[in-house]
Scaffold this active site. Structure first.
Site: not given
Length: 822
Positions: A533, A675
């Site tokens: 990330g 999510d």
């Protein structure tokens, strides 16, 4: 209104209940501490809705396409709102026109409660300086209103046009009405002192029998005339403007279906007037005759930079019929000497000679100077900000590391071993470079609304809403009149950091499980890099002697050594905000205790890089687990642990029950996942399901996320319409994602949701959910899914109104009942 560009003195009303409910408090979504939260008239509204009004002065003509209304709640102290209302408008402040839609209806449906904002498209749009909102009631009652206007400044400057009304055509027995049905002026022998379809921003289709608008009559989009009614062979139109302008061209959208006797005009002759007399010579233009294509088109008539406040154009017939749907002028403001003596001397009116009173049009020079000044000011501001940030960064670097660790209520580490992996290939492994701008699980209030920091024009979503092409109506590209957030059907969510929201919620998370231990880094062995990330990485590792760090319930399930775990790391060069977020995520996850939620096992925070160690089940994520399976025939036994490649419906429902149970636990704590999907659920022994949040980091699922203009990456195929368009994430938006997750489970993840739609079409579909006109597309029922589960549960998760969606407690109960019936 909300942004304050419309000043208090420009907001007035017919009356007010008290000083604290004056007109200036009628701004949408803005509770003024000095007022009671809205405008309220001093007497009860009447059914005709004409006596009481809230008036807004926009100071200049504007093209208004959307309005919003809201009631008065005053933080729970009020409950007044307008269930219905009318709108009237004026361009000069003296002559008022009542707005009506394209079917003639004047009353607009307003609010159902005092809290929600209700947005209404104005079709047709209005061109006005003054706008009045007039509440309507079925019986006498007290109403209060807050309002907002959306649109853009009307730079055409056209305030009215005059022309003969359109005629009726009979084509093959079909009545085709070609009148200007939305004209807002007088209609006697000619249409005068108004505007209508020629300025509504919508041009007609190639086939004039069809319309952009559902349910309208043939020919609705056009104003048309028959050659037999005009002995002189032309239609004369007069256009009046707000002041003297310098005109470069006029663009006329014409139909050209010559096989039906309709053609573009043969010649246009335009006359100009700045005072009381028409000036000479006129401008004439003959377009090229096109018999190769019957497509409607814009025809540009050059006007030679002539100046005028009124233009008269005569359009000559080239066939039996002439049909127009839009007229737009290209001009610039100018002030010229238009005295009669100057014209008599033969000087062109746009180049006065030896006239000391002549004022040169230096608008371009002023604009250029203004732009340069603005650029210099912006650069100076950027330099100051950069300098200030550098000063603060140096100050923060000198701060003690303990300041960050003090946010935890217990010391997390006692050992100082360096973190090392036993596999030397760590640095050579590749991974996804997708930025993890999407937050992990963290607490949010039950009805949390993201801040309105929207990025404009979500994935070209507004392209279909623009009224003309860039060349024709670039000056009409509309935005919110009064600043603030853009209209919802032009918006994109900008995901905020965990730090910005966690402190504002009803659940305070300042506690920390003091039993969380520091794990020796040297006992972690690298197996696989799951992803990367913006501020860290996720690794699949083996942990030796992890049993000493497990709770009793986990140690019974995990008896093997080494134990497979997931390790999240934070880069050493991560900024302060990322570091704080990482520590807060540790603090939050340490508090989660549920059999269907991935558990935080240990941490490594004594030295950099900071790490958190979480569960990772041996069967991997649910998406890949199901993708390898298939549904059995009626004679095939269901899936059993031990290597079978089929799975039956009851086992799939059991998986859904477990996910619903985990989400019920999170919702009871006001945690919003954001999510939820099968890629974010892990599978253990005996098909135990645990909710995680690793899916985004994995390169395998890059296609599930949509990158918006290089900024945030969003799982749009799982997101509710309000999350995409409004940036609003709540438990109700998680319920929407659960419905998609259930669809994934029952289709064995063989297809991506909405696989037949592109990302842009998925976004357009969310716009249909917002408009709620019955054009939205739902995920189809999986083949193994009973009608009752699809209709009563899955579709209920995708209801437009978030408050009408079931809670996770209701979903879990419904799934349990369905499972027990099998």
């Amino acid at each position: 209104m909300t942004g304050g560009k419309i000043h208090d003195e420009d907001i007035s009303a017919s009356s007010q209940w008290s000083e604290s409910t004056a007109a200036r408090f009628g701004r949408l979504d803005l509770d003024n501490s000095d007022g009671d939260g809205a405008w309220c008239p001093d007497i009860m509204s009447e059914p005709d809705g004409l006596k009481q009004y809230l008036q807004v002065d926009l100071r200049s003509l504007h093209f208004i396409t959307l309005v919003g209304t809201q009631g008065r709640h005053a933080d729970g102290m009020g409950n007044e709102f307008a269930q219905r209302y009318r709108i009237s408008y004026s361009r000069d402040g003296s002559s008022w026109v009542g707005w009506h839609d394209r079917k003639g209806r004047q009353v607009i449906e307003g609010n159902k409660n005092a809290y929600d904002v209700v947005l209404k498209d104005l079709e047709p749009p209005i061109i006005a300086r003054y706008v009045r909102f007039m509440p309507v009631t079925d019986h006498s009652m007290i109403v209060c209103m807050r309002v907002e206007l959306y649109g853009c400044e009307w730079l055409d400057g056209l305030i009215s046009y005059s022309l003969p009304d359109g005629h009726q055509m009979i084509y093959r027995g079909i009545d085709v009405y070609l009148n200007d049905s939305v004209y807002d002026g007088a209609s006697a022998e000619r249409l005068t002192k108004g505007l209508g379809q020629l300025t509504d921003g919508t041009w007609g289709l190639d086939d004039f029998l069809h319309s952009h608008f559902y349910g309208m009559w043939p020919g609705y989009d056009y104003v048309g005339w028959n050659n037999k009614s005009f002995p002189k062979g032309y239609v004369e139109m007069i256009f009046d403007f707000d002041h003297i302008r310098n005109f470069t061209s006029i663009k006329v959208h014409c139909n050209n279906m010559f096989t039906r006797g309709v053609s573009v005009f043969r010649q246009a002759t335009c006359f100009f007037r700045s005072g009381s007399e028409w000036e000479s010579p006129p401008v004439s233009f003959s377009p090229t005759v096109d018999r190769a294509s019957q497509r409607a088109r814009f025809v540009t008539v050059p006007l030679g930079d002539r100046t005028a406040s009124t233009i008269k154009c005569r359009f000559h017939f080239a066939d039996l019929w002439m049909l127009f749907s839009e007229v737009a002028f290209q001009s610039g403001s100018a002030v010229y000497n238009t005295s009669r003596s100057a014209r008599k001397q033969g000087h062109p009116t746009n180049i006065p000679v030896d006239d000391p009173t002549h004022k040169v049009d230096d608008s371009n020079t002023r604009i250029l100077i203004g732009c340069l000044v603005a650029i210099i000011a912006i650069l100076m501001t950027i330099i100051v900000i950069i300098f200030w940030r550098q000063v603060w960064q140096k100050m923060l670097e000198k701060a003690s590391r303990r300041i960050l660790d003090d946010e935890l209520t217990a010391r997390l580490a006692f050992q100082t071993q360096n973190f090392s992996f036993h596999n030397s290939s760590l640095s050579s492994e590749g991974g996804s470079t997708m930025n993890s701008t999407y937050e992990r699980i963290f607490p949010l209030c039950a009805d949390y609304q993201e801040p309105s920091r929207f990025v404009r024009k979500l994935a070209e979503f507004a392209d279909s809403m623009e009224s003309l092409d860039n060349e024709t109506t670039g000056h009409r590209s509309c935005k919110r009149l009064a600043g603030g957030p853009d209209p919802p059907h032009y918006a994109e969510a900008d995901i905020i950091s965990l730090q910005e929201s966690s402190d504002q919620c009803s659940i305070t998370v300042n506690m920390f499980d003091s039993s969380m231990k520091e794990f020796p880094r040297h006992k972690l062995s690298f197996k696989e890099k799951l992803g990367e990330g913006q501020f860290g990485e996720v690794h699949l590792c083996e942990a030796e002697d992890m049993q000493d760090f497990l709770d009793a319930d986990l140690s019974e399930e995990n008896t093997e050594s080494p134990l497979l775990v997931a390790v999240k790391t934070l880069r050493e060069d991560a900024n302060k905000n990322a570091r704080n977020d990482f520590l807060k995520e540790i603090r939050i996850m340490s508090c989660l205790r549920d059999p269907n939620i991935v558990r935080l096992l240990a941490v490594c925070v004594d030295t950099d890089p900071l790490c958190m160690i979480t569960e990772y089940m041996e069967n991997g994520d649910l998406n890949q687990f199901l993708h390898k399976l298939s549904l059995p025939d009626e004679t095939t036994p269901g899936y059993e642990a031990g290597g079978e490649t089929t799975v039956n419906y009851s086992k799939l429902m059991d998986m859904a029950v477990q996910i619903a149970s985990g989400m019920k636990y999170l919702s009871s704590l006001n945690f919003v996942h954001r999510d939820l999907a099968t890629r974010n659920c892990l599978v253990g022994r005996n098909c135990t399901i645990k909710i995680a949040d690793f899916g985004m980091s994995r390169n395998l699922y890059r296609g599930d996320y949509y990158r918006i203009q290089g900024r945030a990456v969003l799982p749009i195929r799982w997101m509710s319409w309000e999350s995409i368009l409004l940036g609003k994430f709540t438990m109700a938006s998680d319920v929407w994602a659960f419905g998609v997750t259930l669809w994934e489970i029952l289709t064995l993840c063989k297809l991506q949701p909405y696989a037949h739609l592109s990302d842009e079409q998925v976004i357009e579909n969310t716009g249909e959910f917002f408009r709620d006109k019955g054009k939205q597309v739902y995920l189809t029922k999986p083949s193994c899914c009973p009608d009752s589960v699809y209709n009563e549960l899955m579709l209920s998760c995708w209801r437009r109104n978030a408050k009408q969606r079931p809670s996770f407690e209701e979903i879990h109960l419904c799934l349990m009942e369905s499972l027990q019936k099998l």
